[in-house]
Design an enzyme around this catalytic site. Structure first.
Site: not given
Length: 302
Positions: A214, A223
């Protein structure tokens, strides 16, 4: 060199001694175990260990044991439902541990994700290697004129060459002084924990980074995004390649709902409803700021 001879010997030894197990195994992730995926000029990411797979996510969601009568398609549908409705706990049943070699300035961004367990190479006890991240010429860019956190056009010509020489020269000079300060030949030698403060932020460090699925998805959503800084994005992209083989159904849902989807505010939804009715909507009539309107138009226009 991304992987040292000692690290490669360790990898070869571990891969050469497979062990039987009764735990759930992901064949896709097994192929990645211990292999180092090169990133940037001296970095890498490799999987050290993992727990769980797509079935573990479904098992946790159903609070049952075994596959029972559920089919793979049912599992995929359940996982998509969990992702669609932001049910995070079942994804926390899967964990992975990475060994990452990365520049210090990338590590400082990465560590902002405080939902993982981290153990970093200590320059208090050990001497850092003479390895620095030096960008490719095409990755040197000017400051963006519209985003305070982003890059604009690439530097060219003499300016790009001068910046590269600065980066190389400053890194080499700092490391030379680092070595001189810690040396005990003819002097007491400065403590390593003090000498390290003279090293630049583009020197490489290493760490073990353990995280549940998660929170890993949250990391990747930020990112691996096209707007993320290049130097951390390439690490996230390398991890994406591993995760999609580890939990293909979960990664597919994540890619669809998180990476490929968009979150809209109530105001933005109202604007879309008006547009669908044929009404004209402008930034001024929308009630949004210029920045919010620009982002909104980027979503609906693609």
């Amino acid at each position: 060199m991304p992987v040292t001879p000692d690290q490669q010997a360790e990898i070869d030894a571990l891969r050469g001694e497979p062990k039987q197990t009764l735990r759930a195994v992901s064949e896709g992730m097994e192929a990645h175990l211990y292999k180092a995926a090169p990133v940037l000029d001296h970095g890498f990411v490799r999987v050290i260990d993992y727990m769980g797979d797509d079935a573990a996510i479904c098992q946790a969601a159903r609070v049952s044991y075994g596959k029972g009568t559920k089919s793979v398609s049912n599992d995929a549908g359940l996982i998509r439902y969990l992702m669609r409705h932001w049910h995070s706990t079942p994804f926390e049943m899967c964990e992975v541990k990475f060994h990452v070699k990365l520049p210090v300035f990338v590590a400082r961004q990465w560590i902002r994700h405080r939902t993982a367990n981290v153990n970093e190479y200590s320059a208090r006890y050990s001497i850092l290697d003479r390895e620095f991240y030096i960008p490719r010429a095409e990755d040197l860019a000017a400051q963006s004129t519209v985003n305070n956190q982003g890059r604009g056009e690439a530097l060219t010509g003499e300016e790009a060459a001068r910046v590269l020489e600065y980066l190389k020269g400053d890194a080499a000079r700092c490391y030379d002084h680092y070595e001189e300060m810690i040396s005990d030949e003819g002097q007491q030698g400065l403590a390593r924990e003090l000498a390290r403060m003279n090293l630049p932020a583009n020197i490489y460090t290493q760490w073990y980074w353990k995280v549940d699925l998660h929170n890993l998805f949250h990391f990747l959503r930020l990112r691996a995004d096209a707007h993320a800084q290049y130097e951390i994005r390439v690490y996230a992209e390398a991890i994406c390649d591993m995760v999609k083989d580890w939990v293909p159904a979960a990664y597919g849902a994540f890619e669809d709902y998180r990476m490929g989807g968009a979150n809209l505010s109530g105001r933005q939804l109202e604007c879309i409803r008006k547009m669908l009715k044929g009404e004209e909507v402008t930034q001024e009539s929308s009630g949004m700021s210029k920045g919010e309107w620009r982002e909104f138009m980027g979503v609906i226009e693609g």
